[in-house]
Design an enzyme around this catalytic site. Structure first.
Site, PDB file in Angstrom:
ATOM      1  N   ARG A 119       0.868  -1.182   0.000  1.00 49.98           N
ATOM      2  CA  ARG A 119       0.000   0.000   0.000  1.00 49.98           C
ATOM      3  C   ARG A 119       0.906   1.233   0.000  1.00 49.98           C
ATOM      4  O   ARG A 119       1.721   1.409   0.914  1.00 49.98           O
ATOM      5  CB  ARG A 119      -0.868   0.011   1.248  1.00 49.98           C
ATOM      6  CG  ARG A 119      -1.729   1.229   1.295  1.00 49.98           C
ATOM      7  CD  ARG A 119      -2.425   1.366   2.606  1.00 49.98           C
ATOM      8  NE  ARG A 119      -3.319   2.517   2.535  1.00 49.98           N
ATOM      9  CZ  ARG A 119      -3.905   3.065   3.571  1.00 49.98           C
ATOM     10  NH1 ARG A 119      -3.716   2.565   4.766  1.00 49.98           N
ATOM     11  NH2 ARG A 119      -4.690   4.107   3.430  1.00 49.98           N
ATOM     12  N   HIS A 179      -7.662   7.114   0.347  1.00 49.09           N
ATOM     13  CA  HIS A 179      -8.583   5.977   0.540  1.00 49.09           C
ATOM     14  C   HIS A 179      -9.084   5.440  -0.808  1.00 49.09           C
ATOM     15  O   HIS A 179     -10.164   4.838  -0.884  1.00 49.09           O
ATOM     16  CB  HIS A 179      -9.844   6.366   1.356  1.00 49.09           C
ATOM     17  CG  HIS A 179      -9.600   6.760   2.768  1.00 49.09           C
ATOM     18  ND1 HIS A 179     -10.281   7.808   3.372  1.00 49.09           N
ATOM     19  CD2 HIS A 179      -8.787   6.257   3.721  1.00 49.09           C
ATOM     20  CE1 HIS A 179      -9.891   7.930   4.620  1.00 49.09           C
ATOM     21  NE2 HIS A 179      -8.971   7.006   4.865  1.00 49.09           N
ATOM     22  N   ARG A 217      -9.044  14.932  13.013  1.00 44.55           N
ATOM     23  CA  ARG A 217      -8.729  15.953  11.997  1.00 44.55           C
ATOM     24  C   ARG A 217      -9.924  16.862  11.749  1.00 44.55           C
ATOM     25  O   ARG A 217     -11.063  16.393  11.736  1.00 44.55           O
ATOM     26  CB  ARG A 217      -8.328  15.288  10.675  1.00 44.55           C
ATOM     27  CG  ARG A 217      -6.921  14.754  10.685  1.00 44.55           C
ATOM     28  CD  ARG A 217      -6.605  13.986   9.415  1.00 44.55           C
ATOM     29  NE  ARG A 217      -6.336  12.608   9.708  1.00 44.55           N
ATOM     30  CZ  ARG A 217      -6.367  11.621   8.814  1.00 44.55           C
ATOM     31  NH1 ARG A 217      -6.644  11.873   7.554  1.00 44.55           N
ATOM     32  NH2 ARG A 217      -6.107  10.377   9.168  1.00 44.55           N
ATOM     33  N   GLU A 251      -9.587  -3.272   2.040  1.00 48.05           N
ATOM     34  CA  GLU A 251      -8.489  -2.693   1.263  1.00 48.05           C
ATOM     35  C   GLU A 251      -7.408  -3.726   0.984  1.00 48.05           C
ATOM     36  O   GLU A 251      -6.790  -3.713  -0.077  1.00 48.05           O
ATOM     37  CB  GLU A 251      -7.921  -1.484   2.012  1.00 48.05           C
ATOM     38  CG  GLU A 251      -8.888  -0.307   1.954  1.00 48.05           C
ATOM     39  CD  GLU A 251      -8.547   0.803   2.936  1.00 48.05           C
ATOM     40  OE1 GLU A 251      -8.822   0.631   4.136  1.00 48.05           O
ATOM     41  OE2 GLU A 251      -8.013   1.817   2.495  1.00 48.05           O
TER      42      GLU A 251
END
Ligand code: AMP
Length: 398
Positions: A91, A180, A241, A385
């Protein structure tokens, strides 16, 4: 073929071994505190006992060596020797404008990933360290890079440009990239498959709501807009965030609190989001949900503000695509948080959305949570993922 999927951070490394024939995870685990005192490896073979071992790991090569030892261990291992691992999928967080798809890793690709270090200084260098460590220990095994940014490279210029002097785009490539991407691609494709509609003819909004959160508009099989920007700070409100704010807040806060730009960015990355909005109650949505049901005003404020922002983006993306057929929720909160889904959907009456609360309270696999007469379909779809990375890796090396 067995594919090893590696997600390497600066001091941690997550791994999964996936069988490409069955698409099942054969074993998975995590190395933590690499290069720090108290390093440990967690290893779980499918159907076996999870084991946690505290053991020194001075660097990522040692961490990968421990992973390979665990996978080939005589008693608890899942492969006889390393030759059974046909490929490694990595990744990679930032592929800049260079990578619009996954690619086999060679020296040129390594250099191009390094050239993106400026855009993801916390992530890309760590990803490269992971690739180098694997190359050292498995020099003949093919490696593939799968980029978080790649799926969003189809965005048109009007979606990815910021309203700042064009010169800065030309000089520094300052623009929206989005993250993402592997999850947005996986979930939007899965929605089309589940609904038995061609991917190329569907308008989908994917809400990836986890600790990090982003949303994307996927029209006819291509991403046309997404909420994260040059970095993963922009867009939705997240665990810690801030998401979108007026950029002038940075100078204002710096002056008032005597902070540097870096200090303020630290606040925006680590002390904001639902953690900050809830007056430090928690960044974890399970706590925010509990507090919401108890009527805790800090939890209610954080939850409502979070959901409002998601709903606002859904409206923007429905406009961007001139309509929407299906809205998908995914990731930690999207998959497991019926309250969040319900509160977001309360804002979507104009899209003809009606939710079946019994369906919404279900857990597990892909589920339609809208009523049969809802004009827009709403679903939750567990993201995967690692499987998406394994699929991409297999596609390129088979
Ligand atoms: P992720 O980054 O996708 O792993 O998601 C992590 C987030 O999912 C955390 O904020 C968790 O609180 C949230 N989450 C996990 N399980 C649940 C749950 N059962 N209900 C609500 N939120 C959850």
């Amino acid at each position: 073929m067995k594919i090893l999927v590696i997600n390497c951070g600066s001091s941690s490394l997550k791994f999964q071994l996936i069988d490409s024939d069955t698409e099942q995870c054969v074993a998975k685990g995590l190395c933590e505190r690499i290069g720090i005192e108290g390093s440990m490896i967690t290893y779980s073979p499918a159907g076996g006992e999870k084991e946690k071992t505290v053991t020194p790991m001075a660097n990522h090569t040692q961490a990968i060596q421990l992973v390979l030892n665990a996978l080939t261990n005589e008693k608890t291992g899942v492969v006889k020797d390393l030759s059974e691992i046909g490929a490694v999928g990595h990744r990679i967080v930032h592929g800049g404008e260079k990578f619009s798809t996954s690619t086999i890793i060679d020296d040129e690709v390594m250099a191009a990933i390094e050239a993106c270090n400026d855009l993801a200084p916390l992530h890309n260098p760590a990803n490269l360290i992971g690739i180098n460590a694997c190359k050292e220990l498995m020099p003949t095994t093919p490696m593939v890079a799968v980029f978080d940014t790649a799926f969003h490279q189809t965005m048109p210029e009007e979606a990815y440009l910021y309203g700042i002097p064009y010169e800065y785009y030309k000089k520094y490539k300052i623009r929206r990239y989005g993250f993402h991407g592997t999850s947005h691609a996986f979930v939007s494709k899965r929605a089309a498959e589940f609904l038995n509609v061609p991917y190329e003819s569907l308008k989908t909004i994917v809400c990836h709501l986890g600790n990090g959160a982003s949303i994307s508009a996927v029209k006819n099989g291509q991403c046309i807009d997404t909420s994260m920007g040059l970095t993963p700070l922009e867009g939705l409100i997240m665990g810690t965030r801030s998401g979108d704010i007026d950029p002038a807040v940075i100078e204002f806060l710096a002056n008032k609190e005597g902070m540097s730009v870096n200090d303020v960015l630290n606040v925006l990355n680590k002390k904001s989001g639902v953690l900050g909005l809830s007056d430090n109650l928690s960044s974890d949505f399970r706590d925010i949900e509990d507090g919401y049901f108890k009527g805790d005003e800090n939890a209610v404020r954080a939850m409502k503000t979070f959901c409002y922002r998601v709903a606002k983006y859904i409206g923007a993306y429905a406009a961007a695509m001139n309509g929407v057929d299906v809205i998908c929720f995914t990731a930690g909160v999207g998959e497991n948080g019926p309250l969040v889904r319900s509160l977001v959907c309360e804002h979507l009456g104009y899209l003809g959305v009606t939710i079946d609360e019994e369906q919404n309270n279900k857990r597990g696999d892909d589920t339609v949570i809208s009523t049969p007469d809802s004009r827009t379909k709403v679903m939750f779809i567990p993201t995967n993922e690692e499987l998406a990375i394994a699929r991409e890796t297999y596609r390129l090396v088979k």
